[in-house]
Design a protein around this motif. Structure first.
Motif, PDB file in Angstrom:
ATOM      1  N   SER A 194       0.848  -1.185   0.000  1.00  0.00           N
ATOM      2  CA  SER A 194       0.000   0.000   0.000  1.00  0.00           C
ATOM      3  C   SER A 194       0.886   1.238   0.000  1.00  0.00           C
ATOM      4  CB  SER A 194      -0.893   0.002   1.248  1.00  0.00           C
ATOM      5  OG  SER A 194      -1.541   1.249   1.435  1.00  0.00           O
ATOM      6  N   PRO A 195       0.389   2.373  -0.481  1.00  0.00           N
ATOM      7  CA  PRO A 195       1.154   3.621  -0.321  1.00  0.00           C
ATOM      8  C   PRO A 195       1.353   3.993   1.146  1.00  0.00           C
ATOM      9  CG  PRO A 195      -0.598   3.891  -1.946  1.00  0.00           C
ATOM     10  CD  PRO A 195      -0.839   2.571  -1.273  1.00  0.00           C
ATOM     11  N   VAL A 196       0.465   3.528   2.014  1.00  0.00           N
ATOM     12  CA  VAL A 196       0.560   3.817   3.445  1.00  0.00           C
ATOM     13  C   VAL A 196       1.680   2.986   4.059  1.00  0.00           C
ATOM     14  CG1 VAL A 196      -0.669   3.808   5.651  1.00  0.00           C
ATOM     15  CG2 VAL A 196      -1.913   4.310   3.525  1.00  0.00           C
ATOM     16  N   GLN A 197       2.485   3.596   4.930  1.00  0.00           N
ATOM     17  CA  GLN A 197       3.541   2.864   5.635  1.00  0.00           C
ATOM     18  C   GLN A 197       3.113   2.491   7.051  1.00  0.00           C
ATOM     19  OE1 GLN A 197       7.242   5.054   5.533  1.00  0.00           O
ATOM     20  NE2 GLN A 197       7.259   5.192   3.309  1.00  0.00           N
ATOM     21  N   TRP A 198       2.745   3.505   7.834  1.00  0.00           N
ATOM     22  CA  TRP A 198       2.293   3.293   9.212  1.00  0.00           C
ATOM     23  C   TRP A 198       1.060   4.155   9.442  1.00  0.00           C
ATOM     24  CZ3 TRP A 198       4.677   0.276  13.147  1.00  0.00           C
ATOM     25  CH2 TRP A 198       5.871  -0.346  12.752  1.00  0.00           C
ATOM     26  N   VAL A 199       0.116   3.633  10.224  1.00  0.00           N
ATOM     27  CA  VAL A 199      -1.092   4.383  10.544  1.00  0.00           C
ATOM     28  C   VAL A 199      -1.280   4.394  12.058  1.00  0.00           C
ATOM     29  CG1 VAL A 199      -2.531   2.324  10.208  1.00  0.00           C
ATOM     30  CG2 VAL A 199      -3.578   4.597  10.119  1.00  0.00           C
ATOM     31  N   PHE A 200      -1.665   5.554  12.593  1.00  0.00           N
ATOM     32  CA  PHE A 200      -1.853   5.742  14.032  1.00  0.00           C
ATOM     33  C   PHE A 200      -3.215   6.395  14.284  1.00  0.00           C
ATOM     34  CE2 PHE A 200       2.655   5.727  13.241  1.00  0.00           C
ATOM     35  CZ  PHE A 200       3.202   5.031  14.302  1.00  0.00           C
ATOM     36  N   ASP A 201      -3.903   5.901  15.292  1.00  0.00           N
ATOM     37  CA  ASP A 201      -5.153   6.522  15.715  1.00  0.00           C
ATOM     38  C   ASP A 201      -4.830   7.649  16.692  1.00  0.00           C
ATOM     39  OD1 ASP A 201      -7.625   7.265  16.614  1.00  0.00           O
ATOM     40  OD2 ASP A 201      -8.233   5.290  17.326  1.00  0.00           O
ATOM     41  N   ARG A 202      -5.078   8.873  16.274  1.00  0.00           N
ATOM     42  CA  ARG A 202      -4.749  10.055  17.078  1.00  0.00           C
ATOM     43  C   ARG A 202      -5.992  10.706  17.683  1.00  0.00           C
ATOM     44  NH1 ARG A 202       0.187  11.466  18.542  1.00  0.00           N
ATOM     45  NH2 ARG A 202      -0.509  13.628  18.448  1.00  0.00           N
ATOM     46  N   THR A 203      -7.127  10.018  17.646  1.00  0.00           N
ATOM     47  CA  THR A 203      -8.401  10.637  18.026  1.00  0.00           C
ATOM     48  C   THR A 203      -8.364  11.193  19.445  1.00  0.00           C
ATOM     49  OG1 THR A 203      -9.491   9.023  16.594  1.00  0.00           O
ATOM     50  CG2 THR A 203     -10.890  10.300  18.080  1.00  0.00           C
ATOM     51  N   ARG A 204      -8.058  10.349  20.408  1.00  0.00           N
ATOM     52  CA  ARG A 204      -8.091  10.784  21.800  1.00  0.00           C
ATOM     53  C   ARG A 204      -6.981  11.770  22.104  1.00  0.00           C
ATOM     54  NH1 ARG A 204      -5.331   9.737  26.012  1.00  0.00           N
ATOM     55  NH2 ARG A 204      -4.177   8.052  24.991  1.00  0.00           N
ATOM     56  N   ILE A 205      -5.784  11.493  21.619  1.00  0.00           N
ATOM     57  CA  ILE A 205      -4.628  12.338  21.933  1.00  0.00           C
ATOM     58  C   ILE A 205      -4.829  13.753  21.407  1.00  0.00           C
ATOM     59  CG2 ILE A 205      -2.128  12.596  21.602  1.00  0.00           C
ATOM     60  CD1 ILE A 205      -2.071   9.518  21.202  1.00  0.00           C
ATOM     61  N   SER A 206      -5.462  13.876  20.241  1.00  0.00           N
ATOM     62  CA  SER A 206      -5.635  15.191  19.613  1.00  0.00           C
ATOM     63  C   SER A 206      -6.796  15.982  20.201  1.00  0.00           C
ATOM     64  CB  SER A 206      -5.884  15.023  18.115  1.00  0.00           C
ATOM     65  OG  SER A 206      -7.161  14.436  17.890  1.00  0.00           O
ATOM     66  N   GLY A 207      -7.637  15.312  20.992  1.00  0.00           N
ATOM     67  CA  GLY A 207      -8.812  15.994  21.532  1.00  0.00           C
ATOM     68  C   GLY A 207      -9.977  16.069  20.565  1.00  0.00           C
ATOM     69  N   ALA A 208      -9.982  15.221  19.533  1.00  0.00           N
ATOM     70  CA  ALA A 208     -11.080  15.242  18.562  1.00  0.00           C
ATOM     71  C   ALA A 208     -12.397  14.936  19.265  1.00  0.00           C
ATOM     72  CB  ALA A 208     -10.824  14.224  17.455  1.00  0.00           C
ATOM     73  N   ARG A 209     -13.414  15.742  18.983  1.00  0.00           N
ATOM     74  CA  ARG A 209     -14.705  15.569  19.635  1.00  0.00           C
ATOM     75  C   ARG A 209     -15.623  14.623  18.886  1.00  0.00           C
ATOM     76  NH1 ARG A 209     -14.226  21.361  19.623  1.00  0.00           N
ATOM     77  NH2 ARG A 209     -13.433  22.127  21.622  1.00  0.00           N
ATOM     78  N   THR A 210     -15.355  14.436  17.604  1.00  0.00           N
ATOM     79  CA  THR A 210     -16.205  13.576  16.793  1.00  0.00           C
ATOM     80  C   THR A 210     -15.345  12.698  15.894  1.00  0.00           C
ATOM     81  OG1 THR A 210     -16.357  15.239  15.031  1.00  0.00           O
ATOM     82  CG2 THR A 210     -18.075  15.266  16.727  1.00  0.00           C
ATOM     83  N   GLY A 211     -15.912  11.584  15.455  1.00  0.00           N
ATOM     84  CA  GLY A 211     -15.286  10.744  14.449  1.00  0.00           C
ATOM     85  C   GLY A 211     -13.974  10.123  14.888  1.00  0.00           C
ATOM     86  N   GLN A 212     -13.132   9.858  13.919  1.00  0.00           N
ATOM     87  CA  GLN A 212     -11.822   9.257  14.160  1.00  0.00           C
ATOM     88  C   GLN A 212     -10.771   9.976  13.320  1.00  0.00           C
ATOM     89  OE1 GLN A 212     -11.264   5.066  13.054  1.00  0.00           O
ATOM     90  NE2 GLN A 212      -9.901   4.803  14.811  1.00  0.00           N
ATOM     91  N   TYR A 213      -9.657  10.304  13.972  1.00  0.00           N
ATOM     92  CA  TYR A 213      -8.568  11.024  13.315  1.00  0.00           C
ATOM     93  C   TYR A 213      -7.370  10.087  13.212  1.00  0.00           C
ATOM     94  CZ  TYR A 213      -4.409  14.111  13.471  1.00  0.00           C
ATOM     95  OH  TYR A 213      -3.181  14.689  13.275  1.00  0.00           O
ATOM     96  N   LEU A 214      -6.957   9.802  11.977  1.00  0.00           N
ATOM     97  CA  LEU A 214      -5.816   8.944  11.712  1.00  0.00           C
ATOM     98  C   LEU A 214      -4.657   9.758  11.167  1.00  0.00           C
ATOM     99  CD1 LEU A 214      -7.544   5.905   9.933  1.00  0.00           C
ATOM    100  CD2 LEU A 214      -7.084   6.206  12.375  1.00  0.00           C
TER     101      LEU A 214
END
Length: 453
Positions: free
Chosen positions: A319-339
């Motif tokens: 895949s073009p993607v190398q590594w993926v991280f879930d940053r939702t909680r750390i970033s303070g995102a209030r909705t959805g999911q931030y990768l």
């Protein structure tokens, strides 16, 4: 007792460490930083309701000096280290595999990583085991190793392209910001021996649980002030002029130019800036530092309106993607999911426009995570680090300078100096520790000579 005055130029991890260590040794210290903040290349910024790190950083349990620094800064709880190394490896349309370890003495701890790693055939796994044992016998400080690449060394041991891509390269690109063909075998040996092969728990991965600005810049600033270090932000260092009593450092501040007087100066900037600062001084081979060059990292940030994966972290193949991280909680995102997608050795991606990258990575995420096909992208943006690390290619060991220079009292620090480590947070902190040791050694020798005279 005040033993003398030290000016530290640069407020990244190397500069923060050098300033704290010099202060603890009894020196008065001024730290000057051209930016308005400390932390160097590791920082965060606000984008909507997200607090975004410019790059996704991880560490290993063997990063002992870096972890010690975080404890000194009072933010060690901002890192979560795995109790046992485990990395999911995913690819489009294929069952996930897992790299993990057992609680056995090294190198037996890696047995499950090989026995259970379905991305390689049994024959490939057996050859990888033999190669790992051969690598474990190498000395990372052997100068001869720096003359060849990891890719060349692996080929000589019969490693298949599949094994290089699915295992050796997977780890090496992330650790060295270079593909195996362009990665110094000496640095690769350091990574694999110290981080994977020698001690069972050394490879356990730590992931920051707070934005990097909190962990490094803000915490570092507080610790420096509490230690009695004078921090001068928005203060750009210019010429460094030695005299019989020490140094005069010209700096440019919002209020105008001025000179700082010091007994010792620690230059803790990136290598190209350091070369410029010492250009007029008799520092041997300073022009060679520029030949270290730089290697980029690109981070692709995607905020979905819903959760698309339960993985907190994964390595990606095919895949073009190398590594993926879930940053939702750390970033303070209030909705959805931030990768956050971390792309090392990003020579191609660094020159692509954001819309071009979106056309590449949005379909790639849809292939990896079917739930993403039903999700709406709330935000898509890119952070680029053109000079993320020095280029850790064969031959770079000869270009990396020691902390001690030809000018007594002028000392170098930075992950690019001759730490024996790759360009990592651990290397940066170790360089700051070494710089303070050299400052102290030289000042003590100078004091001893003056007393004897």
């Amino acid at each position: 007792m005040n033993r003398g005055h030290v000016v530290v130029i640069g407020g990244g991890l190397a500069g923060i460490t050098a300033a704290l260590d010099c202060r603890e040794r009894g020196y008065s210290v001024q730290l000057v930083e051209a930016r308005a903040r400390l932390g160097g290349a590791t920082y965060s910024f606000a984008r909507g309701d997200l607090l975004v790190d410019t790059g996704q950083h991880v560490l290993l349990r063997c990063y002992t000096s870096y972890l010690d620094l975080l404890r000194r800064l009072g933010v060690a709880d901002g890192i979560r280290v795995q109790t046992r190394f485990r990395v999911p490896v995913i690819s489009p349309g294929a069952a996930p595999a897992t790299l993990t370890r057992w609680n056995l003495p090294a190198p037996g701890h890696l047995a499950p990583a090989l026995l259970g790693y379905r991305r390689l055939s049994w024959a490939q796994r057996a050859r990888v085991a033999r190669t790992a044992l051969a690598l474990r016998a190498l000395d990372p400080d052997d100068p001869a190793l720096d003359g060849q690449s990891l890719g060349q060394w692996l080929r000589e041991r019969g490693e298949t392209p599949q094994a290089v891509e699915a295992l050796w390269g997977l780890l090496a690109v992330a650790a060295l910001n270079a593909p195996p063909e362009n990665a110094s075998m000496a640095l690769a040996t350091r990574v694999f021996r110290t981080g994977v092969l020698d001690v069972a728990d050394a490879c356990d991965i730590g992931v920051p649980q707070r934005p990097l600005s909190e962990l490094h810049g803000e915490a570092g600033h507080r610790a420096l002030l509490n230690a009695g270090v004078e921090v001068r932000a928005r203060c750009k260092a210019g010429t460094i002029r030695p005299d019989t009593n020490g140094f005069h450092v010209r700096v440019d501040e919002p209020a105008g130019e001025r000179e700082l007087v010091a007994d010792s100066v620690v230059v803790a900037t990136p290598h190209r800036a350091a070369a410029g600062l010492v250009a007029d001084l008799p520092v041997r081979d300073a022009e060679a530092w520029a030949r270290l060059s730089c290697s980029p990292i690109v981070n692709v940030h995607v905020h979905f309106d819903r959760r698309v994966t339960d993985l907190e972290m994964a390595a990606v193949l095919d895949s073009p993607v190398q590594w993926v991280f879930d940053r939702t909680r750390i970033s303070g995102a209030r909705t959805g999911q931030y990768l956050a997608l971390s792309q090392s050795a990003a020579e191609r991606e660094i020159g692509m426009r954001t819309e071009e990258l979106r056309e590449v990575f949005t379909p790639a995420l849809n292939e990896l995570f079917p739930a993403a096909r039903r999700a709406r992208v709330l935000d898509f943006f890119v952070t680029r680090e053109p000079h993320a690390t020095f280029r850790q290619a064969p031959g770079t060991a000869a270009l990396r300078p020691a902390a001690r220079t030809d000018v007594p009292g002028l000392v170098l620090a930075g992950a690019w100096t001759a730490t024996g480590w790759p360009d990592t947070t651990e290397g940066a902190v170790r360089s700051g520790i070494r710089a303070a040791e050299v400052v102290d050694s030289q000042q003590r020798s100078r004091t001893s000579v003056e007393v004897t005279a």
